[in-house]
Design a protein around this motif. Structure first.
Motif, PDB file in Angstrom:
ATOM      1  N   ALA A 186       3.775 -12.389  -7.237  1.00 40.97           N
ATOM      2  CA  ALA A 186       4.259 -12.691  -5.888  1.00 40.97           C
ATOM      3  C   ALA A 186       4.364 -11.424  -5.046  1.00 40.97           C
ATOM      4  CB  ALA A 186       5.614 -13.387  -5.961  1.00 40.97           C
ATOM      5  N   SER A 187       4.798 -10.332  -5.659  1.00 46.09           N
ATOM      6  CA  SER A 187       4.922  -9.063  -4.937  1.00 46.09           C
ATOM      7  C   SER A 187       3.561  -8.548  -4.500  1.00 46.09           C
ATOM      8  CB  SER A 187       5.614  -8.019  -5.825  1.00 46.09           C
ATOM      9  OG  SER A 187       6.922  -8.428  -6.179  1.00 46.09           O
ATOM     10  N   ILE A 188       2.584  -8.636  -5.406  1.00 43.26           N
ATOM     11  CA  ILE A 188       1.233  -8.157  -5.089  1.00 43.26           C
ATOM     12  C   ILE A 188       0.588  -9.017  -4.009  1.00 43.26           C
ATOM     13  CG2 ILE A 188      -1.104  -7.892  -6.014  1.00 43.26           C
ATOM     14  CD1 ILE A 188       0.269  -7.119  -8.695  1.00 43.26           C
ATOM     15  N   LEU A 189       0.684 -10.328  -4.169  1.00 44.46           N
ATOM     16  CA  LEU A 189       0.086 -11.220  -3.175  1.00 44.46           C
ATOM     17  C   LEU A 189       0.732 -11.031  -1.803  1.00 44.46           C
ATOM     18  CD1 LEU A 189      -0.361 -14.534  -5.220  1.00 44.46           C
ATOM     19  CD2 LEU A 189      -2.115 -12.877  -4.556  1.00 44.46           C
ATOM     20  N   SER A 190       2.037 -10.822  -1.788  1.00 43.71           N
ATOM     21  CA  SER A 190       2.725 -10.602  -0.513  1.00 43.71           C
ATOM     22  C   SER A 190       2.311  -9.276   0.110  1.00 43.71           C
ATOM     23  CB  SER A 190       4.241 -10.642  -0.715  1.00 43.71           C
ATOM     24  OG  SER A 190       4.667 -11.924  -1.125  1.00 43.71           O
ATOM     25  N   GLY A 191       2.090  -8.258  -0.741  1.00 46.69           N
ATOM     26  CA  GLY A 191       1.630  -6.976  -0.231  1.00 46.69           C
ATOM     27  C   GLY A 191       0.271  -7.080   0.439  1.00 46.69           C
TER      28      GLY A 191
END
Length: 300
Positions: A128-133
């Protein structure tokens, strides 16, 4: 532009890292670790892994921002803020895209090492953190282009970063972890507010509908001030909740925070706002350090 042409390869990529933003990655880990120490569960290996993951997510997001803003025309020769390396030709779009992929891959791998401490749901947090980044500036409905970036920053660099750093060391969550995350998320968001305040005109031309573009600079100043006030309310609340008075050490920073608000309100040119951007990051770091000191001094 002439000065940037003289940079060597290391200096170019260091510029691309956007060092002024890195306190946003370090501060939540410091606070989450201090809270874990307070309750007697400090784990330096887990803390270092969390720090590695947080830094890589921040750097990956910066790289993706550099690439996608260039592709969308938000970064050009008319940009008033610090020059972006792809936009001014120091790094090719392909090289930046590859660097973004490499950094996010490294972030995912570092996050996998936390699964042994936080469980398989840490994979979901990492993804989720990577996709949001990436989503921050990629796609038709990118967060930074729809006014949702502030929410993203508050959640991922505040609530998620602090509480997950605490969780992987302690093994459970509590309300205090979320409370401690609030000021970190708010002060990190203020870095974004100053950045968007400076870029309001060029962002509007690029159809980048930040909150400052949508509602104006008066709204941005109000958001900046409210975030500061709430950040200093949290330690006071924890004191009334039963913490020792040392938890209020961050209140020593109130005069500095107020001076930042005055500077934002009176700033007339981008150069003043660029300096304030760096100082806003420094305030976040100082808050994290003093807040963490207060937590450590409250150790049972």
């Amino acid at each position: 532009m002439n000065d940037t042409k003289k940079l060597n390869r290391f200096q170019v990529w260091f510029l691309a890292l956007r060092p002024r933003t890195l306190p946003a990655a370090v501060s939540p880990v410091i606070v989450g670790t201090a809270l874990a120490f307070k309750v007697g569960h400090f784990d330096y290996v887990a803390a270092l892994l969390a720090l590695s993951f947080s830094l890589l997510i921040q750097i990956g997001t910066n790289f993706a921002n550099d690439y996608f803003d260039f592709k969308k025309g938000a970064d050009s020769e008319n940009r008033v803020g610090p020059k972006r390396v792809v936009a001014i030709g120091l790094v090719t779009p392909k090289a930046m895209r590859n660097a973004t992929t490499l950094v996010f891959t490294a972030a995912f791998i570092s996050g996998l090492f936390l699964v042994s401490r936080g469980g398989v749901w840490m994979i979901a947090v990492g993804v989720a953190s990577i996709l949001s980044g990436i989503w921050y500036t990629a796609g038709r409905y990118a967060l930074a282009y729809t006014g949702l970036a502030d929410i993203f920053v508050f959640i991922f660099f505040g609530l998620v970063a602090v509480s997950c750093t605490f969780y992987v060391q302690v093994g459970h969550m509590n309300l205090d972890a979320f409370l401690a995350a609030i000021p970190i998320g708010l002060l990190t968001t203020n870095i974004l507010v100053v950045n968007n305040y400076r870029d309001m005109e060029t962002d509007a031309l690029a159809h980048k509908r930040t909150l400052v573009v949508r509602f104006g600079r008066s709204y941005a100043r109000m958001q900046f001030a409210v975030s500061q006030v709430l950040s200093f309310v949290v330690p006071v609340y924890l004191w009334f909740k039963g913490y020792q008075p040392s938890i209020c050490i961050p209140l020593l920073l109130i005069p500095l925070a107020f001076s930042h608000y005055r500077r934002l309100s009176k700033s007339k040119n981008p150069q003043e706002q660029i300096v304030l951007l760096g100082d806003t990051g420094k305030l976040l770091a100082l808050y994290a350090i003093t807040f963490s000191l207060g937590l450590v001094l409250n150790k049972a």
